[in-house]
Design an enzyme around this catalytic site. Sequence first.
Site, PDB file in Angstrom:
ATOM      1  N   ASP A 130       0.884  -1.171   0.000  1.00  0.00           N
ATOM      2  CA  ASP A 130       0.000   0.000   0.000  1.00  0.00           C
ATOM      3  C   ASP A 130       0.915   1.211   0.000  1.00  0.00           C
ATOM      4  O   ASP A 130       1.792   1.343   0.866  1.00  0.00           O
ATOM      5  CB  ASP A 130      -0.882   0.010   1.252  1.00  0.00           C
ATOM      6  CG  ASP A 130      -1.829  -1.167   1.293  1.00  0.00           C
ATOM      7  OD1 ASP A 130      -2.181  -1.624   2.393  1.00  0.00           O
ATOM      8  OD2 ASP A 130      -2.226  -1.657   0.208  1.00  0.00           O
ATOM      9  N   VAL A 131       0.705   2.107  -0.948  1.00  0.00           N
ATOM     10  CA  VAL A 131       1.711   3.139  -1.204  1.00  0.00           C
ATOM     11  C   VAL A 131       1.145   4.558  -1.206  1.00  0.00           C
ATOM     12  O   VAL A 131       0.048   4.797  -1.716  1.00  0.00           O
ATOM     13  CB  VAL A 131       2.343   2.852  -2.596  1.00  0.00           C
ATOM     14  CG1 VAL A 131       3.281   3.954  -3.011  1.00  0.00           C
ATOM     15  CG2 VAL A 131       3.054   1.514  -2.576  1.00  0.00           C
TER      16      VAL A 131
END
Lengths: 256, 377, 204
Positions: A130-131
Site C-alpha cells: 500500500d503506497v
Amino acid sequence: MLRSRIIPCLLVRDKGLVKTVNFKNPKYVGDPINAVKIFNEKLVDELIVLDIDASRDKREPDYKMIENLAAECRMPFCYGGGIKTVEQAVRISNLGVEKVALSSAAIETPELISHIAAAIGRQSVVVVFDVRKTLFGNYEAYLFNGSKKVKGDLLALAKHAEHLGAGEIVVNSIDNDGKMAGYDEKLIRLVRDAIDIPLTVLGGAGSLNDIKKVIQEHKVIGAAAGSLFVFKGVYKAVLINYPSIAEKKALNTLTN
Amino acid sequence: MLRVKVCSNCVMDTSDSKIQFDENGVCDHCNTFYNDIKPHWHADEKGLAAITKIADDIKREGRGKEFDCIIGMSGGIDSSYLTYLAKEKLGLRPLVFHVDAGWNSQIAVNNIEKIVDKLGLDLYTEVIDWEEMKDLQLAFFKSGVSHIDSPQDHAFFATMYKFAEKHKVDYILTGGNYSTECVRNPLEWMYYQSDSRQLRDIHKKFGTRPLKNYPVTNILWHKIVLPYLKGIKLIRPLDFMPYQKEQATQFLVDNFGYQRYAQKHFESRFTKFYESYWLPNKFGYDTRKVQFSSLILTGQMTRDEALEKLNAPAYDEEQIAHEFEYIATKLDISVAELQGYMGAPNKTYRDYKNQQSIYEVGAKVMRVFGLEKGGKR
Amino acid sequence: MIAIIDYGLGNISAFANIYKRLNVPFIIARTPDDLRQASKIILPGVGAFDYAMQRLDDSGMRSSLDELVLECKIPVLGVCVGMQMMATSSDEGVKLGLNWIKGVVKKIDATKLAHKPTTPHMGWNQVSPKKDADIFAGIDDEQGFYFLHSYYFTCANDDDILAVSEYAGHFSCAVHRDNIYGFQFHPEKSLLNGVCLLKNFANL
C-alpha cells in the site's frame, strides 16, 4: 497469447464488503458471498479479496468465510488479510485459494515469504504494497490501512520481496484509492522497471479506458479495481459490473 | 385424501383454502377480476390520456429538480419495461432506485445495468445490512410461517418510501400491474409484507440481534401519512398502457440486451428458491398458479398451457440440492438446520401479532372510494 | 467413481465442487483403499516438483497409483505439478518423476520473452490441440485456460503432445498417452472451459 488479467478487488470489514476512498470512510457494499457468486457468473479473470482489519486487529483470518468464497470461484482466487504464519497460509491454500497475499507480515517478517513459497510454491505468494506519494514525488509503503509508514525505499522493498520468493507483486495507491480518476501511472512504471515477476496494479481505475491505457503501455499486467466494478454512476450506486468478453478482448488488443 | 378442485376458468385451486366457486365452477379470483377490475381498467386511449396527465403533473412538479420521480427497479421484466416507458414514452426523468438485499442474481444485476446504461439514467442503490437481514430471514424461517420473503419485500418498500420522504420526491413509480398480477397471492400464502407488527413480533421471538439499520415501515405510514399528509403518490403506469409480458420481454431482449428469467420474481436467488421450492414443498402453495391465472385472465396464456407447465416442478431437480446448500451457506447455517425448518410444523400469520384488522378496514375504505380494485384476500 | 487424490497439494476442493455441481460421483482419495473405488483419477498439484514427489511417496498411494494407471489402465488426469510429476524427471529438482509419459520438465526460458513480466507464466492463455481429442470437445478456443507455472513439460515423443500454448516459445501444455492425460493449466480454475474439460474427462 497471454492476456492481461482484469481483476475485481473486494475489501472485507466486519464480515461485510466495503469500499474506501484514500483508505478512509468505508462505505458498506454488501454480502461477500453473493458478490463473489455474481463475479463468478460474470466470468472474471481472477478475484482478490482482502480482509482489511485482520492484521491491525491481530485477528485470525475468517476461515469459514474464505472457504465459502472459494467454493463460489471457478477462477483463481487470491486472499489476503491477517496471514502471519506458514500454517495459516497452508490452511488457506487447502481451502481452495490459489494465492495468498501478504502485506504487513511481508515487511515485519520478510523471511515468511520464502517459507510460504517453499510450502505452497512461489506462484502462490503475492506481496501487496500500500503506497503513498511523498511531498517530493517519491513513494513510500504503509501498513495497517495506511496508518504506519514503512522505512526504506519502496522499490528496494519490492525487489527484496521478489528475491525472497514472491510470485507476484500488487501495488496499491492509497492516494488514488476510490477516486476513480485513473491509476498512478508513474508509480506503475517505477515498480514495473524494478521487478521482473508479474505485477498487479490497484487504486484509481475509474473507467475501462484507464485499464486499457495501462495494458497498452505494459503489454501484460494485472489490472485490479474495486470501485470500478462495484459502483455505478454519480450516486455511486452499488451494482456489480465487469467488462463483457467482447469488451475484455478490446482491452487486450494491443495497437502497436 | 381430499381431491383438489381446480377453477374451470383459470388454474387456481383448493390449495387456496379460501377459494370459492360459482355454479359454473369459476373461482372468486376470476369473478373479482371480471366484476371489480376489468370494467375499470383502461389500458387504451382513456388510460393513455390519464397517465399522460399524471406524467405532466410529475414533470411540472419536478422542474428544477435533479429527477422528477423514482422508479423501484428489481431487474425484473415489470420494473425494467416500466423504466423504458417512463423515459421514452412519458418523457419523465426518473431516478432508478434499487434495493440490494443480498440476493441479487447475476441476471438481475446485468439487466439493471443494461437498462440504466441504454436509457442514460441515474441509479441509486440502497444496500441492506446483510448481517441484520440474515438474522431476520432466519427468524422468519424459525417462525414456521409461509411468508418468509417478507424481509426482502418489506425492506424494498420501506427503503423506497424513506428515500422519497427524505429527498422530497412526490412520485414513486412501481411496476405493479393488472396484466400479470390481477390475481394476487392469497393472504394465507403470502401475508402482507408491510405489516410491521408481524415483522417485529417474529423478530422479537426468533431474532438474535437488534434491527438497527434494517428499514421498518408500517401500513399506516405508507398508505395514509405519506400519500395524504406528505403528498407522496404511488403510481402504476403499466396499468394505463397495453402491457403484454412476452412482447415486453422480447422487446427488451432485442433492444437492450436484457436476459430472461425462468420465472417471475427470479431476480432474487432467495425468492427463486422460496417460490419454486420452499413454498410448494412445505406448504403446497404454488405461486405459478397465481401468475398463470393472471395471464389466463388477460389473454396471455391458455388454461391448457398453464396446466401443462404445472405438471413439472418449478425448480430444477438436478440443481436443487446445490441451491439448498447455497441458501444454507449464505444464511450461515448447516443444510441439516435448513432441512429442520423445512420439516417443522407449518404456522400462519395468525400465530403472531399482526395488524390484519387495520388492513381489512383500510381495504374496505379504499374499495368504497374506488381507490383500489381487487386486492389481496 | 472419480478419485481426486489428496496427498496434501493442489486445490482438491475446486475439483470436488465442480464434480458436485455436475452431480458426478467422486471420492477424495487419501489411502490405497480409497483408490480401489476409482474408475478415473485426478492428480492435482501445485508447488515444487521434489516436494510434490515426496508428498506423493509419503501418502502411501504411490504404488497403488502406478498399478492402477500403468497396469489397469485407469484414466488419469494430472494437473499442473500433477502433470509434471508424470514426466521422467524435472530440472526443478533431483527426484525422479512417475515416468508415465517420457519427458523432462524444464524451466521457462525468460530470456525468450519480449517484455516483462517473466515467470511465473500467470494468466489466461490460448491452447491449441495438436490431435483430435474428445477431452477438448466444446472448449472455447479464444477464452483458453488459466496458467500458473514456471516450468513446462517437454515430451520425448511428439505423439504424446496433446496441445500446445505459447509463452517464451511454444510448449506442450497438454500431454496424452493411452489412459494418461496431463494438463499444465488449471481446469479447476478455468471457468466454463475448465468445467467442460473436467466433464469430458468424466464422460470418457
